[in-house]
Design an enzyme around this catalytic site. Sequence first.
Site, PDB file in Angstrom:
ATOM      1  N   ASP A  39      26.068  71.287  37.694  1.00 46.47           N
ATOM      2  CA  ASP A  39      24.937  72.284  37.211  1.00 46.47           C
ATOM      3  C   ASP A  39      25.005  72.978  36.170  1.00 46.47           C
ATOM      4  O   ASP A  39      24.452  74.082  35.739  1.00 46.47           O
ATOM      5  CB  ASP A  39      24.355  73.101  38.474  1.00 46.47           C
ATOM      6  N   HIS A 242      36.886  61.534  12.084  1.00 45.87           N
ATOM      7  CA  HIS A 242      36.426  62.820  12.804  1.00 45.87           C
ATOM      8  C   HIS A 242      37.386  63.234  13.819  1.00 45.87           C
ATOM      9  O   HIS A 242      36.812  63.265  15.201  1.00 45.87           O
ATOM     10  CB  HIS A 242      35.306  61.827  13.622  1.00 45.87           C
ATOM     11  N   ASP A 259      37.004  70.592   8.130  1.00 45.64           N
ATOM     12  CA  ASP A 259      35.696  70.064   7.750  1.00 45.64           C
ATOM     13  C   ASP A 259      34.904  70.842   8.898  1.00 45.64           C
ATOM     14  O   ASP A 259      34.853  70.412  10.132  1.00 45.64           O
ATOM     15  CB  ASP A 259      35.672  68.573   7.844  1.00 45.64           C
ATOM     16  N   ASP A 270      27.997  71.724   5.480  1.00 44.94           N
ATOM     17  CA  ASP A 270      29.089  70.837   5.658  1.00 44.94           C
ATOM     18  C   ASP A 270      29.975  70.763   4.705  1.00 44.94           C
ATOM     19  O   ASP A 270      29.938  70.363   3.652  1.00 44.94           O
ATOM     20  CB  ASP A 270      28.376  69.357   5.784  1.00 44.94           C
ATOM     21  N   HIS A 349      35.250  55.723   3.155  1.00 44.40           N
ATOM     22  CA  HIS A 349      34.013  56.321   3.612  1.00 44.40           C
ATOM     23  C   HIS A 349      33.116  56.446   2.444  1.00 44.40           C
ATOM     24  O   HIS A 349      33.553  56.461   1.362  1.00 44.40           O
ATOM     25  CB  HIS A 349      33.947  57.567   4.436  1.00 44.40           C
ATOM     26  N   HIS A 353      25.996  62.158   1.675  1.00 44.07           N
ATOM     27  CA  HIS A 353      24.851  61.765   2.536  1.00 44.07           C
ATOM     28  C   HIS A 353      23.884  63.041   2.448  1.00 44.07           C
ATOM     29  O   HIS A 353      24.256  63.990   1.921  1.00 44.07           O
ATOM     30  CB  HIS A 353      25.306  61.688   4.050  1.00 44.07           C
ATOM     31  N   HIS A 360      23.893  64.935   8.957  1.00 45.06           N
ATOM     32  CA  HIS A 360      23.417  63.462   8.260  1.00 45.06           C
ATOM     33  C   HIS A 360      21.961  63.332   8.487  1.00 45.06           C
ATOM     34  O   HIS A 360      21.535  62.958   9.295  1.00 45.06           O
ATOM     35  CB  HIS A 360      24.427  62.433   8.929  1.00 45.06           C
ATOM     36  N   GLU A 384      31.852  64.362  -1.149  1.00 45.59           N
ATOM     37  CA  GLU A 384      33.037  64.527  -0.402  1.00 45.59           C
ATOM     38  C   GLU A 384      34.083  63.420  -0.357  1.00 45.59           C
ATOM     39  O   GLU A 384      34.211  62.666   0.420  1.00 45.59           O
ATOM     40  CB  GLU A 384      32.623  64.794   1.106  1.00 45.59           C
ATOM     41  N   TYR A 388      43.192  58.997   2.036  1.00 46.60           N
ATOM     42  CA  TYR A 388      43.852  59.037   3.494  1.00 46.60           C
ATOM     43  C   TYR A 388      44.860  58.099   3.435  1.00 46.60           C
ATOM     44  O   TYR A 388      44.906  56.710   3.446  1.00 46.60           O
ATOM     45  CB  TYR A 388      43.131  59.069   4.640  1.00 46.60           C
ATOM     46  N   ARG A 406      40.585  65.917   1.635  1.00 46.76           N
ATOM     47  CA  ARG A 406      39.098  65.545   1.419  1.00 46.76           C
ATOM     48  C   ARG A 406      38.702  67.094   0.951  1.00 46.76           C
ATOM     49  O   ARG A 406      39.015  68.237   1.309  1.00 46.76           O
ATOM     50  CB  ARG A 406      38.334  65.153   2.710  1.00 46.76           C
ATOM     51  N   GLU A 408      34.710  68.882  -0.026  1.00 51.69           N
ATOM     52  CA  GLU A 408      33.445  68.391   0.441  1.00 51.69           C
ATOM     53  C   GLU A 408      32.639  69.633  -0.016  1.00 51.69           C
ATOM     54  O   GLU A 408      32.860  70.959   0.534  1.00 51.69           O
ATOM     55  CB  GLU A 408      33.119  67.981   1.832  1.00 51.69           C
TER      56      GLU A 408
END
Length: 437
Positions: A39, A242, A259, A270, A349, A353, A360, A384, A388, A406, A408
């Site tokens: 709940d 991610h 990130d 972002d 990638h 975006h 996104h 971004e 890697y 990265r 961004e």
Amino acid sequence: MLKLTPSVFEARRATLLDAMPDGSALLLPTNPERTRSNDTEYPFRPSSDFYYVTGYDEPEAWAVLKKNGTDKPYTLFVLPKDPEREVWTGIRHGPEGAVGTFGADQAFVTEEFDAKLGELLEDVTDLYFGFGRHPEVEPKVQEVLNRVRKGRKSGLGPATLRDSHDFLAEFRLRKTDDEVALMREGARLTHLAHVAAMEQVRPGMREYEIQALIEYTFRRNGAWGWAYQSIVAAGANACILHYVKNDVAFADGDLMLIDAGAEIDGYATDVTRTSPVSGTFTPPQRDLYNLVLASQIEAVDATVTGATIDGIHESVVKTLTQGMIDLGILTGSVDEAIETESFKKYYMHRTSHWLGMDVHDVGRYTLTSGDARPLGPGMVITIEPGLYIPPNDEDVPEQFRGLGIRIEDDVLVTEDGNENLTASIPKTIEDIEALRA
Ligand code: GLY
Ligand code: MN
Ligand code: MN
């Protein structure tokens, strides 16, 4: 705590009504509350389309915007006032607040939705709804449509069904000054969070300690919270795009990839930064970092009216590929590496975006002609690039293995150039190392 005023939503509804054909109606549900376990629920977040039009922040609500000469174009269905429930879950606006505070021309309790929606749709020729997008509540709409079509006024009801999401996307894509103000505030809080993290990280701390610091900074400064789950990655964890587990200890010599971005009244930030846990970059880290940075700065500069996301990405790929060849990570010529897509092993990638109410965000990337859509004033995109290098990749000189980098930023396209909304968050090696000097 920055928030859009009711007049902004009123102006949006006027713009949408203006664009809708005569005889049409726009029907929008908000998100359902979602069970987390037994709940307990996940924190409620209104659906972006619904919130964009209404500013209404409670669950189990619907909005109808109708253009057929009615003097009551805007209807809200909302949870009722309920003193007993409100003791447990907080004050509700109720239909009275929906009219008084949120500007509805009329409001009903959600229980009346089934009965009233039929009346509202009887004389509608075109219905905008997110068909296929709301599995929890779409059956209700189907039922009502079915009843309208079978009813005494048989043959009436909407003959044309349109996608509300696609319709709204074109408006959400171009940000107004009010929206940009929220996104600047998101950038400000995200700056505070990233700087605090870069200053405070030390070997031996766990990723979640930094995650907690970041999210504490967002919330204590008035953000709704994070715009997407924060990624805090030590060392090679940065190679998992991610990564959100965030439970590993930082080691001396690791890079930390963060990130994370704040959400302000429904608008996302972002941002990614990569910084050394010990305070200074090692020589191989510098080489790889400066390559990503060079491609990122080039791409930010190229984010102007008329440019395309595809074009920007292609330039980034060229710069990164040439750089990887120079560092001995890739072999052959740039053209070959691009032709065979060998660069994708380390840059898999896209560069950008749309950014807005959703991280996104909405908006088509290609025109109906199939061509890439040119950028225009008011659009916000991320820039971004990253590299890697898997820890066990024996094709790569050893000193680069296990590095994930990265960088961004969030960039607003303007009439005569752009505004990098997140430019103040340190990203040169000099500025990052200075935070710890
Ligand atoms: N934070 C998700 C992304 O950068 O696309
Ligand atoms: Mn990101
Ligand atoms: Mn992004």
